[in-house]
Scaffold this motif. Sequence first.
Motif, mmCIF file in Angstrom:
data_model
loop_
_atom_site.group_PDB
_atom_site.id
_atom_site.type_symbol
_atom_site.label_atom_id
_atom_site.label_comp_id
_atom_site.label_asym_id
_atom_site.label_seq_id
_atom_site.Cartn_x
_atom_site.Cartn_y
_atom_site.Cartn_z
ATOM 1 N N ASN A 76 0.821 -1.200 0.000
ATOM 2 C CA ASN A 76 0.000 0.000 0.000
ATOM 3 C C ASN A 76 0.862 1.260 0.000
ATOM 4 N N THR A 87 -4.484 7.109 6.274
ATOM 5 C CA THR A 87 -5.316 6.743 5.132
ATOM 6 C C THR A 87 -4.415 6.162 4.052
ATOM 7 N N MET A 144 -8.321 -1.580 -2.197
ATOM 8 C CA MET A 144 -9.039 -1.103 -1.027
ATOM 9 C C MET A 144 -8.579 0.295 -0.629
ATOM 10 N N ALA A 145 -9.517 1.123 -0.194
ATOM 11 C CA ALA A 145 -9.220 2.404 0.436
ATOM 12 C C ALA A 145 -9.411 2.210 1.944
ATOM 13 N N ASN A 146 -8.315 2.308 2.705
ATOM 14 C CA ASN A 146 -8.334 1.987 4.136
ATOM 15 C C ASN A 146 -8.138 3.226 4.996
ATOM 16 N N ALA A 147 -8.619 3.135 6.221
ATOM 17 C CA ALA A 147 -8.353 4.146 7.248
ATOM 18 C C ALA A 147 -8.025 3.426 8.550
ATOM 19 N N GLY A 164 -11.527 -0.862 5.757
ATOM 20 C CA GLY A 164 -11.585 -0.234 4.460
ATOM 21 C C GLY A 164 -12.664 -0.821 3.581
ATOM 22 N N TRP A 191 -15.035 -5.396 1.625
ATOM 23 C CA TRP A 191 -14.757 -4.602 2.821
ATOM 24 C C TRP A 191 -13.887 -5.420 3.767
#
Length: 249
Positions: A76, A87, A144-147, A164, A191
Motif C-alpha cells: 500500500n 489513510t 481497497m481504500a483503508n483508514a 476499508g 470490505w
Amino acid sequence: MNTRKILLLTTALASLSLMANSANAAEGYASIFGGASLLQDQNMSGTSHTHSTTYIFQSTQSLDTSFKTGFVVGGNFGVKWDSGLRTELELAVRQNSSKRHGHLRTTYSYGAITGTVNQNTLHLTSSTDRAADTDLRLRAYSLMANAWYDFDIGSSFTPYIGGGIGLAEVQIDGSIDSARIAEKNDMVFAWQVGAGVAFPLTDSIKAFADYRYFAADAARLRLEPGYHGGNVSADFNSHLLMVGLRFGL
C-alpha cells in the motif's frame, strides 16, 4: 475494458492523486505485507439450463467444500496524519485451495414442449446427493481504500484499528470430479476490518502484525462444464493473519 474495470482504474488514480497532494501536509509511507488466509467453508450454488424448440432441461446444484490455509500478499501507499489517523490505498491478492472432498447436491428438471414454449406436456424431476472430489482454487484481487487509527500509549509499540472498502475481482478454477472448469471471475464490492500493532526497527522502518476479516460477497461465477448457460454464486470471506514492513517516505 469493461465499466467495472474503468471504475477500478479511476478510483485508483483519484486516490493516488489525493494522497500525493496531501503528502506535503503529513508523513507519507509505503508498506509490504504477507501472511495466511483462512477461508471460511464454502457453499457454492448455481443453476444451468439448456433448451430447444422441443425441450427445456435445467439443473440446480449446490457444492459444500472446505478450503486449506492459503496466502495473502500485498502492499500500500498511504499518509499518516498528525491526529493519529492513517489513510491508504492497498492492492492485495488472496488465494486458497480446496480440500480433496466436497458434498454435491443436484436437482434435475426436464420439460418436453409442444406448440408454444409455455406448453409443457411432460415435466420430470430427479435429484442426487453424493460426495465429490474437488480441486478448486479461489482467488480475490482487491483494491481497497483503508483508514487506520494509531493509539499513542507512550510506548514504542503502537496498536491500531481500522478497516476499508473497495473492489475485489473473485476468480475460481480447478476441477470437480476430474471435470475441468475454465477460470471464471466477477468483480464485487469488498470490505475489511482489523487491528494490529506496529513497532520501530529503525527511524524510518516499522514492522507490524495484524488480524483482518476480509469479505467479498456474492460473486457470480460462470462455470463450465456442469453449469452450461448458468452461473454459480460464491463468497470470499477470510480471516487474515499478516506481518509486514512500513517504510517512511
